[in-house]
Enzyme design. Structure first.
Site, PDB file in Angstrom:
ATOM      1  N   GLN A  14       7.422  10.508  -5.645  1.00  0.00           N
ATOM      2  CA  GLN A  14       6.881  10.909  -4.344  1.00  0.00           C
ATOM      3  C   GLN A  14       7.558  10.128  -3.227  1.00  0.00           C
ATOM      4  O   GLN A  14       7.811   8.931  -3.357  1.00  0.00           O
ATOM      5  CB  GLN A  14       5.379  10.649  -4.339  1.00  0.00           C
ATOM      6  CG  GLN A  14       4.649  11.106  -3.097  1.00  0.00           C
ATOM      7  CD  GLN A  14       3.160  10.899  -3.222  1.00  0.00           C
ATOM      8  OE1 GLN A  14       2.630  10.718  -4.315  1.00  0.00           O
ATOM      9  NE2 GLN A  14       2.454  10.929  -2.107  1.00  0.00           N
ATOM     10  N   SER A  26       8.057   6.543 -11.212  1.00  0.00           N
ATOM     11  CA  SER A  26       6.665   6.940 -11.008  1.00  0.00           C
ATOM     12  C   SER A  26       6.482   8.410 -11.401  1.00  0.00           C
ATOM     13  O   SER A  26       6.660   8.763 -12.562  1.00  0.00           O
ATOM     14  CB  SER A  26       6.254   6.673  -9.555  1.00  0.00           C
ATOM     15  OG  SER A  26       4.876   6.864  -9.373  1.00  0.00           O
ATOM     16  N   LEU A  27       6.147   9.279 -10.450  1.00  0.00           N
ATOM     17  CA  LEU A  27       6.020  10.706 -10.727  1.00  0.00           C
ATOM     18  C   LEU A  27       7.239  11.244 -11.483  1.00  0.00           C
ATOM     19  O   LEU A  27       7.115  12.108 -12.365  1.00  0.00           O
ATOM     20  CB  LEU A  27       5.864  11.456  -9.404  1.00  0.00           C
ATOM     21  CG  LEU A  27       6.250  12.937  -9.415  1.00  0.00           C
ATOM     22  CD1 LEU A  27       5.194  13.741 -10.122  1.00  0.00           C
ATOM     23  CD2 LEU A  27       6.521  13.425  -8.021  1.00  0.00           C
ATOM     24  N   ARG A  67      -2.498  14.920 -12.207  1.00  0.00           N
ATOM     25  CA  ARG A  67      -2.231  13.553 -11.717  1.00  0.00           C
ATOM     26  C   ARG A  67      -2.316  13.495 -10.201  1.00  0.00           C
ATOM     27  O   ARG A  67      -2.941  12.595  -9.624  1.00  0.00           O
ATOM     28  CB  ARG A  67      -0.850  13.121 -12.190  1.00  0.00           C
ATOM     29  CG  ARG A  67      -0.412  11.717 -11.790  1.00  0.00           C
ATOM     30  CD  ARG A  67       1.006  11.506 -12.299  1.00  0.00           C
ATOM     31  NE  ARG A  67       1.480  10.124 -12.190  1.00  0.00           N
ATOM     32  CZ  ARG A  67       2.140   9.639 -11.145  1.00  0.00           C
ATOM     33  NH1 ARG A  67       2.388  10.424 -10.097  1.00  0.00           N
ATOM     34  NH2 ARG A  67       2.555   8.378 -11.149  1.00  0.00           N
ATOM     35  N   HIS A  75      -0.189   2.472  -8.395  1.00  0.00           N
ATOM     36  CA  HIS A  75       0.214   1.493  -9.402  1.00  0.00           C
ATOM     37  C   HIS A  75      -0.527   0.159  -9.239  1.00  0.00           C
ATOM     38  O   HIS A  75       0.046  -0.921  -9.395  1.00  0.00           O
ATOM     39  CB  HIS A  75       1.732   1.290  -9.382  1.00  0.00           C
ATOM     40  CG  HIS A  75       2.474   2.582  -9.582  1.00  0.00           C
ATOM     41  ND1 HIS A  75       2.481   3.249 -10.784  1.00  0.00           N
ATOM     42  CD2 HIS A  75       3.181   3.349  -8.712  1.00  0.00           C
ATOM     43  CE1 HIS A  75       3.184   4.369 -10.654  1.00  0.00           C
ATOM     44  NE2 HIS A  75       3.603   4.456  -9.406  1.00  0.00           N
ATOM     45  N   GLN A 110       0.669   3.757 -16.588  1.00  0.00           N
ATOM     46  CA  GLN A 110       1.599   3.785 -15.451  1.00  0.00           C
ATOM     47  C   GLN A 110       0.875   3.830 -14.117  1.00  0.00           C
ATOM     48  O   GLN A 110       1.314   3.239 -13.132  1.00  0.00           O
ATOM     49  CB  GLN A 110       2.541   4.988 -15.589  1.00  0.00           C
ATOM     50  CG  GLN A 110       3.712   4.966 -14.626  1.00  0.00           C
ATOM     51  CD  GLN A 110       3.984   6.338 -14.041  1.00  0.00           C
ATOM     52  OE1 GLN A 110       3.089   6.977 -13.493  1.00  0.00           O
ATOM     53  NE2 GLN A 110       5.211   6.785 -14.177  1.00  0.00           N
TER      54      GLN A 110
END
Length: 312
Positions: A19, A99-100, A124, A208, A257
């Site tokens: 993102q 991440s994503l 998510r 996170h 994560q």
């Protein structure tokens, strides 16, 4: 595992962004390619009109967490699928996503189908947006200080009573912190007093960090209905910067994560030093990961994937 001495050349790694790289019209280069066929499947699986997000939705609207995540996932996947269609002989040694982007990496590696990847990304994104509504957070990039220096700043902020953690270890000189809005503002002020540069990011969530525990619990429920392939090409995890090839590892890693820092610099070291990758390719809108890679592993070529050119 050290595969650096194997003789395959070149050894390619695929990187997928998270993102923050979204922008209006980012899907346009792939609209007239055969790979665009996947967009309908992604829309049905995720519950979002992916074509509209990729072609017509404004950048300000795309900043919304759930919309940003599915749109970046889709654009990055289109980049990957078109690359595989046009350059089928290129062999990828390993995969990683920030991440994503880890979900795009899982699809590209064969661990997930595109539809299951979209289902998880949709779940998510909604879970993270809901967690942020109940407990707003903030994030800031601190530049110019190493990890111990930035973690010491975070400890000082926590000692003052605010929530603050290191969230993304992007490079030895770029670390993202996250926590309460007050904690992030205090960290920025402390960083500037110490001669470091700091920039508040345009997000309303503390990704996170423990702020994402409710989202992690919701994602666990979504993961229970998803089947990962038993074995797949190596994907280096954000959580431990280790390569994984067994589908059974990923439900736990995906939930961890959300509440664990992204070990991105270590991930790049694993790709280059552990897997012996000699070239890193950024499959996604923009060139963010390629630029980071050039700072973290400067001796390894890194650049964006080719973008289809319109017919004349």
């Amino acid at each position: 595992m050290d595969l650096a001495n194997e003789t395959e050349s070149p050894r390619l790694a695929a990187l997928f962004p998270g993102q923050g790289v979204q922008r209006e019209g980012m899907g346009a280069p792939w609209r007239d390619t055969p790979s665009w066929e996947v967009v309908g499947e992604l829309s049905e699986a995720s519950g979002h009109d992916v074509a509209e997000l990729l072609l017509d939705t404004g950048t300000e609207t795309l900043a919304r967490t759930d919309l940003a995540q599915i749109s970046v996932f889709a654009a990055s996947l289109l980049s990957w699928l078109e690359f595989r269609r046009t350059v089928p002989h290129e062999f990828m040694t390993a995969f990683a996503g920030h991440s994503l982007g880890e979900y795009t990496a899982l699809v590209a590696s064969g661990a997930l189908t595109p539809a299951d990847g979209a289902r998880l990304v949709g779940a998510r994104g909604r879970a993270m947006a809901e967690a942020a509504r109940h407990r707003p957070g903030a994030m800031a990039a601190v530049m110019g200080g190493d990890a111990p220096e930035v973690e010491a700043l975070a400890e000082r902020v926590r000692h003052s009573g605010e929530d603050l953690w290191a969230a993304n270890f992007n490079s030895p000189q770029q670390i993202v912190v996250a926590g309460s809005p007050e904690g992030v503002r205090a960290t920025v002020a402390l960083a500037e007093k110490e001669g470091l540069r700091a920039k508040v990011l345009q997000v309303s969530a503390a990704c996170h960090t423990p702020y994402m525990v409710p989202a992690s619990e919701a994602l666990t429920a979504a993961l229970s209905g998803i089947r990962f392939r038993d074995t797949h090409m190596p994907v280096v995890s954000n959580v431990d910067a280790r390569g994984h090839t067994r589908g059974s590892n990923w439900p736990g890693l995906c939930t961890l994560q959300l509440v664990s820092p992204v070990l991105w610099a270590d991930t790049l070291y694993t790709l280059v030093r552990g897997y012996g990758c000699t070239q890193l390719t950024d499959f996604g809108p923009g060139r963010t990961l390629a630029a980071l890679a050039r700072r973290v592993v400067p001796g390894t070529p890194a650049g964006p994937a080719p973008v289809p050119q319109p017919a004349l």
